[in-house]
Design a protein around this motif. Structure first.
Motif, short mmCIF file in Angstrom:
data_model
loop_
_atom_site.label_atom_id
_atom_site.label_comp_id
_atom_site.label_asym_id
_atom_site.label_seq_id
_atom_site.Cartn_x
_atom_site.Cartn_y
_atom_site.Cartn_z
N THR A 151 47.93 48.05 43.36
CA THR A 151 47.51 49.53 43.39
C THR A 151 46.44 49.71 44.49
N GLY A 152 45.41 48.59 44.50
CA GLY A 152 44.54 48.72 45.62
C GLY A 152 44.79 48.61 46.99
N LEU A 153 45.66 47.35 46.86
CA LEU A 153 46.48 46.99 48.20
C LEU A 153 47.32 48.33 48.94
N LYS A 154 47.80 48.93 47.99
CA LYS A 154 48.64 50.12 48.56
C LYS A 154 48.25 51.23 48.80
N ARG A 155 46.89 51.54 48.30
CA ARG A 155 46.09 52.56 48.53
C ARG A 155 45.45 52.44 49.54
N ALA A 156 44.96 51.08 49.83
CA ALA A 156 44.14 50.76 51.07
C ALA A 156 44.77 50.92 52.50
N ASP A 157 46.23 50.81 52.28
CA ASP A 157 47.28 50.76 53.40
C ASP A 157 48.68 51.19 52.82
N GLY A 158 48.75 52.42 52.97
CA GLY A 158 49.82 52.90 52.32
C GLY A 158 51.18 52.44 53.03
N SER A 159 51.27 52.00 54.35
CA SER A 159 52.28 51.52 55.15
C SER A 159 52.95 50.57 54.62
N LYS A 160 52.00 49.57 53.90
CA LYS A 160 52.49 48.26 53.64
C LYS A 160 53.56 48.64 52.38
N ILE A 161 54.43 47.52 52.21
CA ILE A 161 55.32 47.32 50.92
C ILE A 161 54.67 46.66 50.09
N VAL A 162 54.31 46.78 48.92
CA VAL A 162 53.81 45.73 48.13
C VAL A 162 54.36 45.63 46.71
N PHE A 163 54.66 44.36 46.22
CA PHE A 163 55.25 44.03 45.04
C PHE A 163 54.51 43.12 44.26
N THR A 164 54.69 43.15 43.03
CA THR A 164 54.25 42.29 42.16
C THR A 164 55.27 41.35 41.39
N TYR A 165 55.13 40.29 41.06
CA TYR A 165 56.12 39.18 40.50
C TYR A 165 55.26 38.69 39.27
N GLN A 166 55.76 38.92 38.05
CA GLN A 166 55.01 38.65 36.88
C GLN A 166 55.95 38.36 35.59
N GLY A 167 55.47 37.38 34.73
CA GLY A 167 55.93 37.27 33.60
C GLY A 167 55.55 38.03 32.50
N ASP A 168 56.37 37.63 31.44
CA ASP A 168 56.01 38.66 30.19
C ASP A 168 54.41 38.39 29.70
N GLY A 169 53.92 36.96 29.64
CA GLY A 169 52.66 36.85 29.10
C GLY A 169 51.64 37.48 29.95
N ASP A 170 51.91 37.55 31.39
CA ASP A 170 51.22 38.12 32.26
C ASP A 170 51.05 39.62 32.20
N LEU A 171 52.34 40.38 32.34
CA LEU A 171 52.50 41.61 32.19
C LEU A 171 52.30 42.40 30.90
N ALA A 172 52.82 41.70 29.91
CA ALA A 172 53.23 42.50 28.73
C ALA A 172 51.98 42.15 27.46
N SER A 173 51.31 41.32 27.78
CA SER A 173 49.97 40.80 27.01
C SER A 173 48.69 41.22 27.73
N ILE A 174 48.30 40.42 28.42
CA ILE A 174 46.92 40.64 28.90
C ILE A 174 46.89 41.77 29.71
N GLY A 175 48.14 41.86 30.46
CA GLY A 175 48.22 42.94 31.56
C GLY A 175 48.90 44.20 31.31
N THR A 176 48.96 44.48 30.07
CA THR A 176 49.51 45.72 29.47
C THR A 176 49.05 46.85 29.77
N ALA A 177 47.69 47.09 29.93
CA ALA A 177 46.96 48.34 30.12
C ALA A 177 47.08 48.71 31.72
N GLU A 178 47.19 47.43 32.54
CA GLU A 178 47.22 47.59 34.04
C GLU A 178 48.86 48.36 34.28
N THR A 179 49.60 47.65 33.65
CA THR A 179 51.21 47.93 33.78
C THR A 179 51.36 49.33 33.42
#
Length: 251
Positions: A76-104
């Protein structure tokens, strides 16, 4: 005529993944999408904490390492800092669906114009095979040796279904990479998720149902069978939300 070649968006660094792990397949699909859209020089990837922690070694685009679960916030920070960039995340379930649930959840609720590739293999892979938020009811793991007991630890989190209820989420699809047909469908979904961002359409997430032969205690072949027989029935494949398609249909 060239029949097969390594995507330019992948480096020559050998993958560190276990035999039979499907991370390598998904890496290739992401790289192919980047190549075909011609966006490598304008793309920034965000690597997770988990089995794909070394993703920055494998993708030829710019990469940033995020703290555990915080990849959507970093993106989110990267994209808002420079909206011309294509930004992607690559995440597993422990990362995205557990400790990162709120961010997602909140990145989706805000409709951030980013792309998330979510690997769901129903277990914590890098740290030794503990039960994950996505582990199936009754699934045996290092921390659920008698099987996941939903009476005490609750039910698995179905990310695609949950995010599809948020107004800000634009495109949510669940795919798998256990056979040729599904790999091809996964490629289409991943490319579409990137294309949506190129067109400024908003938040896209592709959930990829994947294998973890090592921590499942299975051979690569048996792991693919287990995925087909157990994971896909619990995590049905398909498009869960495509806000952009709905708009096109109503024109």
């Amino acid at each position: 005529m060239v029949v097969f070649e390594k995507p330019k968006a992948l480096t020559d660094t050998p993958f560190h993944y276990c035999p039979g792990c499907t991370h390598g397949i998904v890496h290739r699909l992401v790289a192919e999408a980047i190549d075909e859209l011609g966006i490598e020089g304008n793309t920034i990837g965000v690597a997770p904490v988990g089995c794909a922690v070394f993703a920055y070694n494998y993708f030829a685009c710019d990469m940033i390492e995020a703290a555990h679960g915080r990849a959507p916030a970093v993106a989110t920070g990267l994209k808002r800092a420079d909206g011309s960039k294509i930004v992607f995340t690559y995440q597993g379930d422990g990362d995205l669906a557990s400790i990162g649930t709120a961010e997602t959840v909140h990145a989706a609720a805000r409709g951030e114009n980013i792309t998330i590739i979510f690997i769901n293999n129903a277990i914590y892979g890098m740290t030794g095979g503990q039960m994950a938020p996505t582990s199936l009811p009754g699934q045996i793991t290092q921390t659920s040796p008698y099987g996941r007991d939903v009476e005490t630890v609750g039910y698995p989190v179905k990310i695609a279904e949950m995010l599809s209820t948020l107004d800000g989420a634009g495109y949510i699809e669940r795919v798998a990479v256990n056979n040729v047909k599904n790999v091809r469908n996964a490629k289409k979904a991943i490319k579409k998720a990137f294309q949506n961002q190129v067109e400024g359409k908003g938040f896209s997430l592709v959930e990829v149902v994947s294998t973890c032969p090592t921590n499942w205690g299975l051979t690569p072949e048996k792991a693919l069978e287990w995925l087909e027989e157990n994971m896909i029935p619990y995590y049905p494949l398909g498009v869960y939300k495509d806000k952009f398609a709905d708009k096109e249909e109503t024109k």
